[in-house]
Scaffold this motif. Structure first.
Motif, PDB file in Angstrom:
ATOM      1  N   GLY A  85       0.795  -1.203  -0.110  1.00 22.18           N
ATOM      2  CA  GLY A  85      -0.197  -0.064   0.051  1.00 22.18           C
ATOM      3  C   GLY A  85       0.862   1.369   0.039  1.00 22.18           C
ATOM      4  O   GLY A  85       0.626   2.198  -0.792  1.00 22.18           O
ATOM      5  N   PHE A  86       1.792   1.350   0.606  1.00 22.15           N
ATOM      6  CA  PHE A  86       2.909   2.400   0.639  1.00 22.15           C
ATOM      7  C   PHE A  86       3.279   2.626  -0.501  1.00 22.15           C
ATOM      8  O   PHE A  86       3.688   3.755  -0.897  1.00 22.15           O
ATOM      9  N   ALA A  87       4.135   1.604  -1.102  1.00 22.04           N
ATOM     10  CA  ALA A  87       4.514   1.630  -2.430  1.00 22.04           C
ATOM     11  C   ALA A  87       3.539   2.301  -3.356  1.00 22.04           C
ATOM     12  O   ALA A  87       3.985   3.055  -4.430  1.00 22.04           O
ATOM     13  N   ILE A 127      13.363   5.195  -4.489  1.00 16.06           N
ATOM     14  CA  ILE A 127      14.230   4.284  -3.661  1.00 16.06           C
ATOM     15  C   ILE A 127      13.350   3.633  -2.531  1.00 16.06           C
ATOM     16  O   ILE A 127      13.020   2.648  -2.411  1.00 16.06           O
ATOM     17  N   ILE A 128      12.362   4.551  -2.167  1.00 14.15           N
ATOM     18  CA  ILE A 128      11.542   3.987  -0.889  1.00 14.15           C
ATOM     19  C   ILE A 128      10.496   3.413  -1.533  1.00 14.15           C
ATOM     20  O   ILE A 128      10.157   2.179  -1.092  1.00 14.15           O
ATOM     21  N   ARG A 129       9.848   3.671  -2.901  1.00 13.38           N
ATOM     22  CA  ARG A 129       8.972   2.812  -3.470  1.00 13.38           C
ATOM     23  C   ARG A 129       9.489   1.414  -3.640  1.00 13.38           C
ATOM     24  O   ARG A 129       9.047   0.371  -3.470  1.00 13.38           O
ATOM     25  N   SER A 130      10.780   1.262  -4.292  1.00 13.37           N
ATOM     26  CA  SER A 130      11.439  -0.001  -4.651  1.00 13.37           C
ATOM     27  C   SER A 130      11.445  -0.889  -3.444  1.00 13.37           C
ATOM     28  O   SER A 130      11.380  -2.096  -3.491  1.00 13.37           O
ATOM     29  N   ASN A 131      12.044  -0.087  -2.364  1.00 14.82           N
ATOM     30  CA  ASN A 131      12.406  -0.984  -1.125  1.00 14.82           C
ATOM     31  C   ASN A 131      10.981  -1.538  -0.389  1.00 14.82           C
ATOM     32  O   ASN A 131      10.914  -2.652  -0.106  1.00 14.82           O
ATOM     33  N   ALA A 132       9.853  -0.619  -0.635  1.00 14.85           N
ATOM     34  CA  ALA A 132       8.554  -1.080  -0.025  1.00 14.85           C
ATOM     35  C   ALA A 132       8.037  -2.278  -1.062  1.00 14.85           C
ATOM     36  O   ALA A 132       7.508  -3.152  -0.334  1.00 14.85           O
ATOM     37  N   LEU A 133       8.318  -2.254  -2.214  1.00 12.22           N
ATOM     38  CA  LEU A 133       7.817  -3.136  -3.190  1.00 12.22           C
ATOM     39  C   LEU A 133       8.492  -4.455  -2.943  1.00 12.22           C
ATOM     40  O   LEU A 133       8.096  -5.501  -2.708  1.00 12.22           O
ATOM     41  N   ALA A 134       9.771  -4.431  -2.661  1.00 17.18           N
ATOM     42  CA  ALA A 134      10.657  -5.621  -2.390  1.00 17.18           C
ATOM     43  C   ALA A 134      10.290  -6.360  -1.107  1.00 17.18           C
ATOM     44  O   ALA A 134      10.155  -7.450  -1.054  1.00 17.18           O
TER      45      ALA A 134
END
Length: 334
Positions: free
Chosen positions: A237-239, A273-280
């Motif tokens: 959700g955050f991503a 970067i934040i989005r990629s980390n959250a998705l991972a």
């Protein structure tokens, strides 16, 4: 209304009991529209119309628990009303148009002070409302009207139903109700897009039905599945929300007001970067969830999942087959 119909804000049961810093006497009729608007915007959506109607009765007719909750909600409501009222209270409106007061020995509020005051009021209101809602959930058995309301059933059937719950699985949200409300629809979208394909529609509906019936207990295995699902939902959700949020380095929502930049917003590169980390992280938790289900499912444990096409029997080595990795994703699930 949750506040008494007083003559001034300083009367007993008035706003001044919950607001600090009001030195002047102000008529209740000046504040009443802002209080009503704040109730409609913030309080009723949070507790439901049924409980609001119950608490709106004269305080003398409420029991001890209702009085405690009403008092806690008033703390938040007072600051939300103050926040809504600020732009209007610094001007005088009449047939001649809008003007600003110029009282001897006073001066107009500078822009920086207005911005700082708005941010302070907003933080207070969000914090007090979240505290009141946390107390309400803790004492839920004291409020049968709330537990039987449509608002309660809808709210509790969501995997992430409050800012406090979101913070439990994603501490960066910091119990910010403002941030939670900005992401809530994305949490719901993440449930549909990422979690339902893992749980299956039948098993997901079963779990959400139990969430909406708090008197029904979860088994240890179900608690583990819920925790993993919630961890995944918060990250996904955050991503999904990040590209549409203007946040600073503390992950607080920021804005620009009248040319004054309140905070330094995160750059597009940092948000990516934040989005990629959250998705991972979301995909990692979803994989853990799938493994947990396949490892524990049987005719008696998660039977709805066990009999679905999603169930994959563990191989003899004890490992569970994972889905193929998508080359388009910026991560790789081992």
């Amino acid at each position: 209304m949750l506040f008494n119909n007083t003559a001034t804000v300083g009367d007993e049961g008035g706003l001044k009991e919950y607001l600090g810093g009001i030195q002047k006497t102000m008529d209740w009729k000046t504040w009443k529209p802002f209080v009503a608007g704040a109730e409609l915007t913030f309080i009723i959506p949070a507790i439901g119309q049924e409980l609001y109607d119950e608490l709106s009765q004269p305080t003398a007719g409420l029991d001890a628990a209702q009085k405690q909750l009403k008092d806690k909600l008033r703390m938040a409501l007072a600051w939300y009303a103050y926040l809504d009222a600020m732009p209007s209270l610094i001007t005088v409106t009449g047939d001649g148009g809008m003007v600003m007061n110029s009282v001897p020995n006073t001066q107009a509020m500078p822009k920086w002070l207005f911005v700082a005051t708005v941010k302070s009021h907003q933080e207070k209101a969000d914090r007090y409302l979240e505290a009141a809602l946390a107390w309400l959930e803790w004492k839920a058995d004291w409020f049968p009207t709330w537990k039987g309301s449509a608002s309660f059933l809808i709210q509790k059937s969501q995997l992430i139903s409050s800012a406090s719950e979101a913070t439990k699985y994603f501490p960066a949200i910091q119990k910010s109700r403002r941030l939670y409300l900005s992401i809530r629809d994305y949490f719901n979208a993440a449930e549909e897009e990422f979690i339902r394909p893992v749980l299956g529609a039948a098993f997901e509906n079963y779990l959400k039905g139990k969430l909406a019936a708090p008197e029904v207990l979860f088994s240890p295995e179900e608690k583990e599945v819920l925790a993993l699902a919630r961890k995944a939902v918060v990250q996904f959700g955050f991503a999904l929300a990040v590209p549409y949020l203007n946040m600073n380095t503390d992950l607080r929502l920021v804005s620009e007001t009248d040319g004054i930049v309140n905070e330094n917003a995160l750059t597009g590169e940092r948000l990516n970067i934040i989005r990629s980390n959250a998705l991972a992280a979301g995909h990692e938790k979803a994989a853990e969830l799938r493994n947990c289900l396949n490892a524990q499912a049987s005719a008696t444990v998660f039977p709805l999942y066990y009999t679905s096409d999603l169930y994959v029997a563990p191989v003899e080595s004890g490992h569970v087959r994972r889905p193929k990795n998508d080359p388009s994703n910026p991560f790789y699930v081992l």
